[in-house]
Write a protein that holds these residues in place. Structure first.
Motif, PDB file in Angstrom:
ATOM      1  N   ILE A 244       0.834  -1.202   0.000  1.00 25.17           N
ATOM      2  CA  ILE A 244       0.000   0.000   0.000  1.00 25.17           C
ATOM      3  C   ILE A 244       0.870   1.253   0.000  1.00 25.17           C
ATOM      4  O   ILE A 244       0.608   2.207  -0.742  1.00 25.17           O
ATOM      5  CB  ILE A 244      -0.945  -0.011   1.221  1.00 25.17           C
ATOM      6  N   GLY A 245       1.923   1.250   0.808  1.00 26.90           N
ATOM      7  CA  GLY A 245       2.823   2.394   0.828  1.00 26.90           C
ATOM      8  C   GLY A 245       3.517   2.610  -0.505  1.00 26.90           C
ATOM      9  O   GLY A 245       3.655   3.744  -0.973  1.00 26.90           O
ATOM     10  N   MET A 246       3.961   1.517  -1.130  1.00 25.23           N
ATOM     11  CA  MET A 246       4.609   1.619  -2.440  1.00 25.23           C
ATOM     12  C   MET A 246       3.632   2.196  -3.469  1.00 25.23           C
ATOM     13  O   MET A 246       3.994   3.056  -4.283  1.00 25.23           O
ATOM     14  CB  MET A 246       5.099   0.244  -2.893  1.00 25.23           C
ATOM     15  N   GLY A 247       2.391   1.706  -3.431  1.00 28.27           N
ATOM     16  CA  GLY A 247       1.386   2.216  -4.361  1.00 28.27           C
ATOM     17  C   GLY A 247       1.098   3.688  -4.123  1.00 28.27           C
ATOM     18  O   GLY A 247       0.931   4.461  -5.081  1.00 28.27           O
ATOM     19  N   ARG A 248       1.051   4.091  -2.866  1.00 34.97           N
ATOM     20  CA  ARG A 248       0.812   5.504  -2.552  1.00 34.97           C
ATOM     21  C   ARG A 248       1.970   6.371  -3.025  1.00 34.97           C
ATOM     22  O   ARG A 248       1.754   7.482  -3.529  1.00 34.97           O
ATOM     23  CB  ARG A 248       0.607   5.678  -1.049  1.00 34.97           C
ATOM     24  N   PHE A 249       3.195   5.887  -2.852  1.00 30.38           N
ATOM     25  CA  PHE A 249       4.362   6.639  -3.324  1.00 30.38           C
ATOM     26  C   PHE A 249       4.259   6.887  -4.817  1.00 30.38           C
ATOM     27  O   PHE A 249       4.420   8.018  -5.294  1.00 30.38           O
ATOM     28  CB  PHE A 249       5.645   5.881  -3.008  1.00 30.38           C
ATOM     29  N   ALA A 250       3.984   5.825  -5.574  1.00 29.37           N
ATOM     30  CA  ALA A 250       3.885   5.954  -7.026  1.00 29.37           C
ATOM     31  C   ALA A 250       2.743   6.884  -7.411  1.00 29.37           C
ATOM     32  O   ALA A 250       2.895   7.752  -8.289  1.00 29.37           O
ATOM     33  CB  ALA A 250       3.695   4.573  -7.654  1.00 29.37           C
ATOM     34  N   VAL A 323       0.291  -2.997  -7.770  1.00 26.44           N
ATOM     35  CA  VAL A 323       0.729  -3.200  -9.146  1.00 26.44           C
ATOM     36  C   VAL A 323      -0.012  -2.265 -10.089  1.00 26.44           C
ATOM     37  O   VAL A 323       0.584  -1.632 -10.971  1.00 26.44           O
ATOM     38  CB  VAL A 323       0.523  -4.672  -9.565  1.00 26.44           C
ATOM     39  N   LYS A 324      -1.310  -2.134  -9.887  1.00 34.23           N
ATOM     40  CA  LYS A 324      -2.103  -1.275 -10.757  1.00 34.23           C
ATOM     41  C   LYS A 324      -1.698   0.191 -10.590  1.00 34.23           C
ATOM     42  O   LYS A 324      -1.604   0.936 -11.567  1.00 34.23           O
ATOM     43  CB  LYS A 324      -3.583  -1.472 -10.447  1.00 34.23           C
ATOM     44  N   ALA A 325      -1.461   0.615  -9.345  1.00 35.20           N
ATOM     45  CA  ALA A 325      -1.077   2.003  -9.090  1.00 35.20           C
ATOM     46  C   ALA A 325       0.281   2.322  -9.703  1.00 35.20           C
ATOM     47  O   ALA A 325       0.476   3.395 -10.297  1.00 35.20           O
ATOM     48  CB  ALA A 325      -1.054   2.274  -7.589  1.00 35.20           C
ATOM     49  N   VAL A 326       1.228   1.405  -9.558  1.00 36.98           N
ATOM     50  CA  VAL A 326       2.559   1.630 -10.125  1.00 36.98           C
ATOM     51  C   VAL A 326       2.492   1.682 -11.645  1.00 36.98           C
ATOM     52  O   VAL A 326       3.058   2.586 -12.275  1.00 36.98           O
ATOM     53  CB  VAL A 326       3.542   0.531  -9.657  1.00 36.98           C
ATOM     54  N   ASP A 327       1.801   0.732 -12.248  1.00 40.54           N
ATOM     55  CA  ASP A 327       1.703   0.709 -13.710  1.00 40.54           C
ATOM     56  C   ASP A 327       1.057   1.983 -14.238  1.00 40.54           C
ATOM     57  O   ASP A 327       1.540   2.596 -15.196  1.00 40.54           O
ATOM     58  CB  ASP A 327       0.901  -0.506 -14.167  1.00 40.54           C
ATOM     59  N   GLN A 328      -0.038   2.407 -13.605  1.00 41.93           N
ATOM     60  CA  GLN A 328      -0.723   3.602 -14.078  1.00 41.93           C
ATOM     61  C   GLN A 328       0.127   4.854 -13.865  1.00 41.93           C
ATOM     62  O   GLN A 328       0.100   5.774 -14.679  1.00 41.93           O
ATOM     63  CB  GLN A 328      -2.066   3.758 -13.365  1.00 41.93           C
ATOM     64  N   SER A 329       0.890   4.875 -12.795  1.00 38.06           N
ATOM     65  CA  SER A 329       1.749   6.019 -12.529  1.00 38.06           C
ATOM     66  C   SER A 329       2.847   6.132 -13.577  1.00 38.06           C
ATOM     67  O   SER A 329       3.156   7.231 -14.055  1.00 38.06           O
ATOM     68  CB  SER A 329       2.361   5.905 -11.129  1.00 38.06           C
ATOM     69  N   VAL A 330       3.439   4.993 -13.934  1.00 38.52           N
ATOM     70  CA  VAL A 330       4.468   4.999 -14.974  1.00 38.52           C
ATOM     71  C   VAL A 330       3.872   5.483 -16.295  1.00 38.52           C
ATOM     72  O   VAL A 330       4.457   6.316 -16.996  1.00 38.52           O
ATOM     73  CB  VAL A 330       5.090   3.597 -15.139  1.00 38.52           C
ATOM     74  N   ILE A 348       8.334  -1.128 -10.869  1.00 39.17           N
ATOM     75  CA  ILE A 348       7.629  -2.061 -11.754  1.00 39.17           C
ATOM     76  C   ILE A 348       7.933  -3.492 -11.339  1.00 39.17           C
ATOM     77  O   ILE A 348       7.050  -4.357 -11.295  1.00 39.17           O
ATOM     78  CB  ILE A 348       8.031  -1.820 -13.212  1.00 39.17           C
ATOM     79  N   THR A 349       9.185  -3.751 -11.016  1.00 38.53           N
ATOM     80  CA  THR A 349       9.576  -5.082 -10.537  1.00 38.53           C
ATOM     81  C   THR A 349       9.213  -5.265  -9.069  1.00 38.53           C
ATOM     82  O   THR A 349       8.648  -6.297  -8.682  1.00 38.53           O
ATOM     83  CB  THR A 349      11.087  -5.292 -10.720  1.00 38.53           C
ATOM     84  N   ALA A 350       9.517  -4.266  -8.250  1.00 39.84           N
ATOM     85  CA  ALA A 350       9.295  -4.388  -6.809  1.00 39.84           C
ATOM     86  C   ALA A 350       7.822  -4.612  -6.479  1.00 39.84           C
ATOM     87  O   ALA A 350       7.490  -5.376  -5.563  1.00 39.84           O
ATOM     88  CB  ALA A 350       9.813  -3.136  -6.104  1.00 39.84           C
ATOM     89  N   ALA A 351       6.933  -3.962  -7.230  1.00 43.44           N
ATOM     90  CA  ALA A 351       5.504  -4.111  -6.955  1.00 43.44           C
ATOM     91  C   ALA A 351       5.054  -5.549  -7.132  1.00 43.44           C
ATOM     92  O   ALA A 351       4.180  -6.044  -6.406  1.00 43.44           O
ATOM     93  CB  ALA A 351       4.693  -3.192  -7.874  1.00 43.44           C
ATOM     94  N   ARG A 352       5.662  -6.240  -8.076  1.00 43.61           N
ATOM     95  CA  ARG A 352       5.258  -7.613  -8.347  1.00 43.61           C
ATOM     96  C   ARG A 352       5.743  -8.591  -7.283  1.00 43.61           C
ATOM     97  O   ARG A 352       5.212  -9.701  -7.178  1.00 43.61           O
ATOM     98  CB  ARG A 352       5.729  -8.019  -9.743  1.00 43.61           C
ATOM     99  N   VAL A 353       6.710  -8.177  -6.508  1.00 42.05           N
ATOM    100  CA  VAL A 353       7.146  -9.024  -5.399  1.00 42.05           C
ATOM    101  C   VAL A 353       5.987  -9.237  -4.432  1.00 42.05           C
ATOM    102  O   VAL A 353       5.797 -10.329  -3.879  1.00 42.05           O
ATOM    103  CB  VAL A 353       8.355  -8.401  -4.677  1.00 42.05           C
ATOM    104  N   SER A 354       5.202  -8.192  -4.213  1.00 40.25           N
ATOM    105  CA  SER A 354       4.089  -8.305  -3.271  1.00 40.25           C
ATOM    106  C   SER A 354       3.009  -9.255  -3.771  1.00 40.25           C
ATOM    107  O   SER A 354       2.170  -9.715  -2.988  1.00 40.25           O
ATOM    108  CB  SER A 354       3.487  -6.919  -2.996  1.00 40.25           C
ATOM    109  N   ARG A 355       3.013  -9.550  -5.066  1.00 42.12           N
ATOM    110  CA  ARG A 355       2.070 -10.533  -5.602  1.00 42.12           C
ATOM    111  C   ARG A 355       2.527 -11.973  -5.356  1.00 42.12           C
ATOM    112  O   ARG A 355       1.699 -12.881  -5.234  1.00 42.12           O
ATOM    113  CB  ARG A 355       1.911 -10.333  -7.113  1.00 42.12           C
ATOM    114  N   ILE A 356       3.835 -12.185  -5.299  1.00 45.30           N
ATOM    115  CA  ILE A 356       4.348 -13.562  -5.240  1.00 45.30           C
ATOM    116  C   ILE A 356       4.939 -13.928  -3.888  1.00 45.30           C
ATOM    117  O   ILE A 356       5.172 -15.109  -3.626  1.00 45.30           O
ATOM    118  CB  ILE A 356       5.405 -13.793  -6.336  1.00 45.30           C
ATOM    119  N   ALA A 357       5.190 -12.961  -3.034  1.00 44.98           N
ATOM    120  CA  ALA A 357       5.783 -13.247  -1.730  1.00 44.98           C
ATOM    121  C   ALA A 357       5.005 -12.500  -0.652  1.00 44.98           C
ATOM    122  O   ALA A 357       4.457 -11.438  -0.906  1.00 44.98           O
ATOM    123  CB  ALA A 357       7.257 -12.818  -1.726  1.00 44.98           C
ATOM    124  N   PRO A 358       4.943 -13.055   0.541  1.00 46.89           N
ATOM    125  CA  PRO A 358       5.474 -14.345   0.977  1.00 46.89           C
ATOM    126  C   PRO A 358       4.599 -15.525   0.579  1.00 46.89           C
ATOM    127  O   PRO A 358       4.935 -16.670   0.857  1.00 46.89           O
ATOM    128  CB  PRO A 358       5.503 -14.192   2.496  1.00 46.89           C
TER     129      PRO A 358
END
Length: 379
Positions: A244-250, A323-330, A348-358
Protein backbone atom coordinates in the motif's frame (compact mmCIF):
# COMPACT_ATOMS: atom_id res chain seq x y z
CA UNK A 1 -8.09 13.52 2.82
CA UNK A 2 -8.19 9.81 3.57
CA UNK A 3 -10.91 8.58 5.92
CA UNK A 4 -9.71 5.74 8.14
CA UNK A 5 -10.88 3.80 11.14
CA UNK A 6 -7.84 4.82 13.17
CA UNK A 7 -7.63 6.24 16.65
CA UNK A 8 -6.16 9.67 17.35
CA UNK A 9 -3.01 7.90 18.55
CA UNK A 10 -2.75 6.04 15.26
CA UNK A 11 -3.19 9.25 13.29
CA UNK A 12 -0.49 10.93 15.34
CA UNK A 13 1.84 7.98 14.78
CA UNK A 14 1.13 8.07 11.05
CA UNK A 15 1.92 11.79 10.85
CA UNK A 16 5.12 11.43 12.86
CA UNK A 17 6.42 8.52 10.78
CA UNK A 18 5.47 10.30 7.57
CA UNK A 19 7.59 13.26 8.69
CA UNK A 20 10.51 10.92 9.39
CA UNK A 21 10.10 9.38 5.95
CA UNK A 22 10.08 12.76 4.24
CA UNK A 23 13.33 13.71 5.96
CA UNK A 24 15.05 10.63 4.55
CA UNK A 25 13.27 10.27 1.19
CA UNK A 26 13.91 7.70 -1.51
CA UNK A 27 17.69 8.23 -1.48
CA UNK A 28 17.75 7.13 2.15
CA UNK A 29 20.60 5.42 3.95
CA UNK A 30 19.10 2.20 5.34
CA UNK A 31 21.30 2.07 8.43
CA UNK A 32 20.75 5.72 9.31
CA UNK A 33 16.99 5.42 8.94
CA UNK A 34 16.93 2.16 10.89
CA UNK A 35 18.77 3.76 13.79
CA UNK A 36 16.57 6.86 13.86
CA UNK A 37 13.37 4.83 13.61
CA UNK A 38 14.63 2.67 16.47
CA UNK A 39 15.54 5.69 18.60
CA UNK A 40 12.05 7.08 18.12
CA UNK A 41 10.53 3.77 19.22
CA UNK A 42 9.00 2.86 15.87
CA UNK A 43 10.76 -0.47 15.26
CA UNK A 44 9.51 -2.06 18.45
CA UNK A 45 6.12 -0.37 18.65
CA UNK A 46 4.43 -3.80 18.55
CA UNK A 47 6.53 -5.44 21.25
CA UNK A 48 5.68 -5.62 24.99
CA UNK A 49 6.62 -2.60 27.10
CA UNK A 50 8.28 -4.77 29.76
CA UNK A 51 10.88 -5.78 27.17
CA UNK A 52 11.52 -2.30 25.79
CA UNK A 53 8.77 -2.18 23.18
CA UNK A 54 5.92 0.24 22.66
CA UNK A 55 3.19 -2.05 23.91
CA UNK A 56 1.18 -1.79 20.70
CA UNK A 57 0.52 -4.36 18.05
CA UNK A 58 0.67 -5.12 14.36
CA UNK A 59 -1.80 -2.27 13.81
CA UNK A 60 0.85 0.22 14.89
CA UNK A 61 3.78 -1.52 13.21
CA UNK A 62 1.92 -1.67 9.88
CA UNK A 63 1.36 2.08 10.05
CA UNK A 64 5.11 2.61 10.45
CA UNK A 65 6.00 0.50 7.43
CA UNK A 66 3.23 1.92 5.26
CA UNK A 67 4.26 5.52 5.89
CA UNK A 68 7.96 4.81 5.31
CA UNK A 69 7.09 3.06 2.05
CA UNK A 70 4.90 5.99 1.06
CA UNK A 71 7.90 8.26 1.52
CA UNK A 72 9.99 5.97 -0.68
CA UNK A 73 12.12 4.54 2.12
CA UNK A 74 10.63 1.24 3.33
CA UNK A 75 12.55 -0.82 5.86
CA UNK A 76 11.75 -4.32 4.66
CA UNK A 77 13.52 -5.98 7.57
CA UNK A 78 10.63 -4.70 9.70
CA UNK A 79 8.47 -7.39 8.14
CA UNK A 80 10.78 -10.07 9.44
CA UNK A 81 12.58 -8.91 12.57
CA UNK A 82 9.96 -7.21 14.80
CA UNK A 83 6.81 -8.43 13.01
CA UNK A 84 7.46 -12.16 12.54
CA UNK A 85 10.30 -13.01 14.89
CA UNK A 86 9.49 -10.47 17.59
CA UNK A 87 5.84 -11.51 17.64
CA UNK A 88 6.61 -15.24 17.81
CA UNK A 89 9.12 -14.80 20.63
CA UNK A 90 6.80 -12.45 22.52
CA UNK A 91 3.91 -14.90 22.28
CA UNK A 92 5.65 -18.25 22.66
CA UNK A 93 9.23 -17.71 23.78
CA UNK A 94 10.58 -18.57 27.20
CA UNK A 95 11.28 -15.79 29.67
CA UNK A 96 14.97 -16.17 28.92
CA UNK A 97 14.38 -15.87 25.16
CA UNK A 98 12.26 -12.78 25.68
CA UNK A 99 14.86 -11.08 27.84
CA UNK A 100 17.64 -11.99 25.43
CA UNK A 101 15.99 -10.93 22.18
CA UNK A 102 13.05 -8.57 22.56
CA UNK A 103 14.88 -5.50 23.94
CA UNK A 104 17.39 -5.64 21.06
CA UNK A 105 14.68 -6.20 18.45
CA UNK A 106 12.78 -3.26 19.91
CA UNK A 107 15.67 -0.79 19.95
CA UNK A 108 17.10 -1.95 16.63
CA UNK A 109 20.44 -3.11 17.97
CA UNK A 110 19.65 -6.71 17.10
CA UNK A 111 17.84 -8.19 14.12
CA UNK A 112 16.53 -11.60 13.22
CA UNK A 113 15.79 -13.17 9.84
CA UNK A 114 13.12 -15.78 9.15
CA UNK A 115 13.69 -19.02 7.24
CA UNK A 116 10.76 -21.08 6.01
CA UNK A 117 10.85 -21.36 2.19
CA UNK A 118 12.66 -24.35 0.69
CA UNK A 119 13.58 -25.23 -2.89
CA UNK A 120 10.93 -27.97 -3.05
CA UNK A 121 8.44 -26.59 -0.54
CA UNK A 122 7.62 -23.06 -1.58
CA UNK A 123 3.93 -22.77 -0.73
CA UNK A 124 3.49 -26.19 0.86
CA UNK A 125 4.72 -26.03 4.45
CA UNK A 126 3.86 -29.71 4.84
CA UNK A 127 6.72 -30.55 2.45
CA UNK A 128 9.38 -28.83 4.52
CA UNK A 129 12.31 -31.22 4.75
CA UNK A 130 14.54 -29.33 7.18
CA UNK A 131 14.53 -31.67 10.14
CA UNK A 132 15.49 -31.31 13.75
CA UNK A 133 16.47 -34.27 15.86
CA UNK A 134 17.60 -34.49 19.46
CA UNK A 135 20.98 -35.77 20.51
CA UNK A 136 19.98 -38.39 23.12
CA UNK A 137 23.21 -37.87 25.03
CA UNK A 138 23.26 -34.05 25.33
CA UNK A 139 19.69 -32.99 24.62
CA UNK A 140 20.95 -30.67 21.86
CA UNK A 141 19.01 -30.15 18.66
CA UNK A 142 20.66 -31.01 15.35
CA UNK A 143 19.22 -29.28 12.27
CA UNK A 144 19.71 -30.47 8.70
CA UNK A 145 18.20 -28.99 5.55
CA UNK A 146 18.07 -26.14 3.05
CA UNK A 147 16.24 -22.83 2.74
CA UNK A 148 15.95 -20.42 -0.17
CA UNK A 149 14.99 -16.76 -0.70
CA UNK A 150 15.77 -15.81 2.88
CA UNK A 151 16.18 -12.06 3.34
CA UNK A 152 18.80 -10.25 5.38
CA UNK A 153 20.66 -13.27 6.72
CA UNK A 154 23.99 -11.50 6.23
CA UNK A 155 23.07 -8.65 8.58
CA UNK A 156 20.80 -10.46 11.04
CA UNK A 157 22.18 -11.71 14.34
CA UNK A 158 20.19 -14.93 14.03
CA UNK A 159 17.58 -16.61 11.86
CA UNK A 160 14.33 -18.09 13.11
CA UNK A 161 14.32 -21.37 11.21
CA UNK A 162 11.23 -23.47 10.58
CA UNK A 163 12.18 -27.13 10.92
CA UNK A 164 10.26 -30.31 11.54
CA UNK A 165 10.52 -32.79 14.36
CA UNK A 166 9.16 -36.31 14.53
CA UNK A 167 6.24 -37.00 16.82
CA UNK A 168 7.40 -39.70 19.22
CA UNK A 169 3.98 -41.39 19.17
CA UNK A 170 3.05 -41.26 15.48
CA UNK A 171 6.34 -40.60 13.72
CA UNK A 172 4.69 -37.77 11.78
CA UNK A 173 6.70 -34.62 11.21
CA UNK A 174 5.47 -31.37 12.76
CA UNK A 175 6.81 -27.81 12.33
CA UNK A 176 8.93 -26.24 15.06
CA UNK A 177 10.85 -22.97 15.31
CA UNK A 178 14.52 -22.64 16.22
CA UNK A 179 16.78 -19.64 16.79
CA UNK A 180 19.96 -20.22 14.79
CA UNK A 181 22.83 -17.77 15.43
CA UNK A 182 24.48 -16.33 12.33
CA UNK A 183 27.87 -17.83 13.22
CA UNK A 184 26.58 -21.32 14.12
CA UNK A 185 28.86 -24.06 12.85
CA UNK A 186 27.40 -25.70 9.74
CA UNK A 187 25.09 -22.74 9.01
CA UNK A 188 26.09 -21.70 5.48
CA UNK A 189 24.67 -19.00 3.22
CA UNK A 190 25.03 -18.25 -0.49
CA UNK A 191 23.75 -15.03 -1.97
CA UNK A 192 21.21 -15.39 -4.78
CA UNK A 193 21.86 -13.19 -7.81
CA UNK A 194 18.69 -11.09 -8.03
CA UNK A 195 17.82 -8.46 -10.62
CA UNK A 196 15.56 -6.84 -8.04
CA UNK A 197 17.28 -3.80 -6.53
CA UNK A 198 16.74 -3.95 -2.77
CA UNK A 199 18.81 -3.18 0.31
CA UNK A 200 18.05 -6.58 1.82
CA UNK A 201 19.75 -9.36 -0.13
CA UNK A 202 18.39 -12.86 -0.73
CA UNK A 203 20.19 -16.03 0.30
CA UNK A 204 20.11 -19.78 0.02
CA UNK A 205 20.89 -21.48 3.31
CA UNK A 206 22.37 -24.88 4.07
CA UNK A 207 22.07 -26.33 7.55
CA UNK A 208 24.67 -29.09 7.75
CA UNK A 209 24.09 -30.78 11.12
CA UNK A 210 23.82 -27.44 12.91
CA UNK A 211 23.99 -28.19 16.61
CA UNK A 212 21.88 -25.99 18.87
CA UNK A 213 21.26 -26.05 22.62
CA UNK A 214 17.93 -27.31 23.91
CA UNK A 215 16.77 -23.78 24.62
CA UNK A 216 17.06 -22.79 20.93
CA UNK A 217 13.54 -24.17 20.45
CA UNK A 218 10.92 -21.42 20.54
CA UNK A 219 7.63 -22.40 22.11
CA UNK A 220 6.09 -25.80 22.53
CA UNK A 221 7.43 -28.70 20.50
CA UNK A 222 3.86 -29.97 20.10
CA UNK A 223 2.18 -26.67 19.12
CA UNK A 224 2.93 -27.13 15.43
CA UNK A 225 1.12 -24.88 12.97
CA UNK A 226 -0.35 -22.63 15.68
CA UNK A 227 3.01 -21.02 16.40
CA UNK A 228 4.01 -20.94 12.76
CA UNK A 229 0.93 -19.01 11.66
CA UNK A 230 1.32 -16.66 14.60
CA UNK A 231 4.25 -15.33 12.61
CA UNK A 232 2.89 -15.75 9.09
CA UNK A 233 -0.26 -13.69 9.65
CA UNK A 234 1.72 -10.59 10.71
CA UNK A 235 3.98 -11.20 7.71
CA UNK A 236 1.00 -10.97 5.37
CA UNK A 237 -0.31 -7.84 7.09
CA UNK A 238 3.07 -6.15 6.90
CA UNK A 239 3.48 -7.13 3.25
CA UNK A 240 0.14 -5.44 2.64
CA UNK A 241 1.41 -2.32 4.41
CA UNK A 242 4.52 -2.30 2.26
CA UNK A 243 2.48 -2.71 -0.94
CA UNK A 244 0.00 0.00 0.00
CA UNK A 245 2.82 2.39 0.83
CA UNK A 246 4.61 1.62 -2.44
CA UNK A 247 1.39 2.22 -4.36
CA UNK A 248 0.81 5.50 -2.55
CA UNK A 249 4.36 6.64 -3.32
CA UNK A 250 3.89 5.95 -7.03
CA UNK A 251 0.44 7.52 -7.09
CA UNK A 252 1.65 10.67 -5.36
CA UNK A 253 4.36 11.10 -7.99
CA UNK A 254 1.84 10.65 -10.77
CA UNK A 255 -0.68 13.07 -9.26
CA UNK A 256 1.96 15.75 -8.83
CA UNK A 257 3.09 15.26 -12.41
CA UNK A 258 -0.47 15.25 -13.79
CA UNK A 259 -1.23 18.54 -12.05
CA UNK A 260 1.74 20.30 -13.62
CA UNK A 261 2.42 18.65 -16.97
CA UNK A 262 0.74 20.71 -19.71
CA UNK A 263 0.82 19.56 -23.32
CA UNK A 264 -2.25 21.35 -24.73
CA UNK A 265 -4.33 23.98 -22.96
CA UNK A 266 -4.71 22.36 -19.55
CA UNK A 267 -2.60 20.04 -17.36
CA UNK A 268 -2.90 16.41 -18.40
CA UNK A 269 -4.67 15.62 -15.12
CA UNK A 270 -7.73 17.45 -16.44
CA UNK A 271 -8.25 14.72 -19.01
CA UNK A 272 -10.39 11.83 -17.81
CA UNK A 273 -8.18 9.30 -19.56
CA UNK A 274 -5.49 10.33 -17.07
CA UNK A 275 -7.60 11.31 -14.07
CA UNK A 276 -9.96 8.33 -13.87
CA UNK A 277 -7.32 5.56 -13.73
CA UNK A 278 -5.50 7.51 -11.00
CA UNK A 279 -8.75 7.93 -9.08
CA UNK A 280 -9.44 4.21 -9.45
CA UNK A 281 -5.95 3.38 -8.18
CA UNK A 282 -6.55 5.60 -5.13
CA UNK A 283 -9.86 3.91 -4.39
CA UNK A 284 -8.35 0.43 -4.59
CA UNK A 285 -5.44 1.37 -2.32
CA UNK A 286 -7.88 2.78 0.24
CA UNK A 287 -10.01 -0.37 0.12
CA UNK A 288 -6.91 -2.53 0.58
CA UNK A 289 -5.91 -0.45 3.57
CA UNK A 290 -9.29 -1.03 5.21
CA UNK A 291 -8.83 -4.78 4.89
CA UNK A 292 -5.30 -4.48 6.25
CA UNK A 293 -6.62 -2.54 9.24
CA UNK A 294 -9.27 -5.19 9.81
CA UNK A 295 -6.66 -7.95 9.70
CA UNK A 296 -4.36 -6.11 12.10
CA UNK A 297 -7.25 -5.41 14.48
CA UNK A 298 -8.31 -9.05 14.53
CA UNK A 299 -4.76 -10.23 15.08
CA UNK A 300 -4.11 -7.78 17.90
CA UNK A 301 -7.41 -8.83 19.48
CA UNK A 302 -6.23 -12.45 19.57
CA UNK A 303 -8.55 -13.76 16.85
CA UNK A 304 -6.00 -15.86 14.96
CA UNK A 305 -8.58 -17.60 12.77
CA UNK A 306 -10.31 -14.40 11.72
CA UNK A 307 -6.97 -12.69 11.25
CA UNK A 308 -5.77 -15.49 9.00
CA UNK A 309 -8.59 -14.95 6.54
CA UNK A 310 -8.36 -11.16 6.66
CA UNK A 311 -4.55 -11.10 6.44
CA UNK A 312 -4.63 -13.19 3.27
CA UNK A 313 -7.32 -10.98 1.76
CA UNK A 314 -5.43 -7.83 2.74
CA UNK A 315 -2.22 -9.07 1.19
CA UNK A 316 -4.03 -10.03 -2.03
CA UNK A 317 -5.91 -6.74 -2.29
CA UNK A 318 -2.86 -4.62 -1.47
CA UNK A 319 -0.64 -6.39 -4.00
CA UNK A 320 -3.18 -6.01 -6.79
CA UNK A 321 -3.79 -2.35 -5.94
CA UNK A 322 -0.05 -1.69 -5.75
CA UNK A 323 0.73 -3.20 -9.15
CA UNK A 324 -2.10 -1.28 -10.76
CA UNK A 325 -1.08 2.00 -9.09
CA UNK A 326 2.56 1.63 -10.13
CA UNK A 327 1.70 0.71 -13.71
CA UNK A 328 -0.72 3.60 -14.08
CA UNK A 329 1.75 6.02 -12.53
CA UNK A 330 4.47 5.00 -14.97
CA UNK A 331 2.05 5.43 -17.89
CA UNK A 332 1.01 8.84 -16.59
CA UNK A 333 4.59 10.06 -16.72
CA UNK A 334 5.29 8.48 -20.09
CA UNK A 335 9.02 8.41 -20.81
CA UNK A 336 9.72 10.22 -17.56
CA UNK A 337 8.23 7.25 -15.74
CA UNK A 338 11.29 5.24 -16.74
CA UNK A 339 13.89 7.79 -15.64
CA UNK A 340 15.87 7.61 -12.43
CA UNK A 341 14.73 11.12 -11.51
CA UNK A 342 11.20 10.05 -10.65
CA UNK A 343 12.01 6.70 -9.05
CA UNK A 344 9.12 4.75 -10.56
CA UNK A 345 10.78 2.35 -12.98
CA UNK A 346 12.34 0.21 -10.25
CA UNK A 347 8.89 -0.19 -8.69
CA UNK A 348 7.63 -2.06 -11.75
CA UNK A 349 9.58 -5.08 -10.54
CA UNK A 350 9.30 -4.39 -6.81
CA UNK A 351 5.50 -4.11 -6.95
CA UNK A 352 5.26 -7.61 -8.35
CA UNK A 353 7.15 -9.02 -5.40
CA UNK A 354 4.09 -8.31 -3.27
CA UNK A 355 2.07 -10.53 -5.60
CA UNK A 356 4.35 -13.56 -5.24
CA UNK A 357 5.78 -13.25 -1.73
CA UNK A 358 5.47 -14.35 0.98
CA UNK A 359 2.61 -16.31 -0.57
CA UNK A 360 1.38 -16.18 -4.15
CA UNK A 361 -1.94 -14.66 -5.15
CA UNK A 362 -3.04 -18.07 -6.40
CA UNK A 363 -2.46 -19.70 -3.03
CA UNK A 364 -4.48 -16.94 -1.38
CA UNK A 365 -7.31 -17.62 -3.80
CA UNK A 366 -7.01 -21.29 -2.87
CA UNK A 367 -7.19 -20.37 0.82
CA UNK A 368 -10.33 -18.28 0.35
CA UNK A 369 -11.91 -20.94 -1.89
CA UNK A 370 -11.38 -23.67 0.69
CA UNK A 371 -11.50 -21.94 4.07
CA UNK A 372 -14.06 -19.22 3.39
CA UNK A 373 -16.25 -20.59 0.62
CA UNK A 374 -16.01 -24.23 1.63
CA UNK A 375 -15.13 -25.46 -1.85
CA UNK A 376 -13.26 -28.77 -2.26
CA UNK A 377 -9.51 -28.91 -2.76
CA UNK A 378 -7.82 -29.98 -5.97
CA UNK A 379 -4.61 -30.90 -4.15
Amino acid sequence: MSVTLETDEHKALREAVAALGRRHGRTFDREALWQEAAKLGYLGVNLPEEYGGGGGGISELSIVLEELATAGCPLMLMVVSPAICGTVIARFGTEEQKREWLPGLADGTRTMAFGITEPDAGSNSHRITTTARRDPDTGDWILTGRKVFISGVDIADATLIVGRTADARTGNLKPCLFIVPRDAEGFQRTRIDMELNAAEKQFELVLDDVRLPADALVGDEDAGLLQLFAGLNPERIMTAAFAIGMGRFALNRAIEYARERTVWKTPIGAHQAIAHPLAQAHIELELARLMMQKAAHLYDAGDDIGAGEAANMAKYAAAEACVKAVDQSVHTLGGNGLTREFGLAQLITAARVSRIAPVSREMILNYVSHQTLGLPKSY
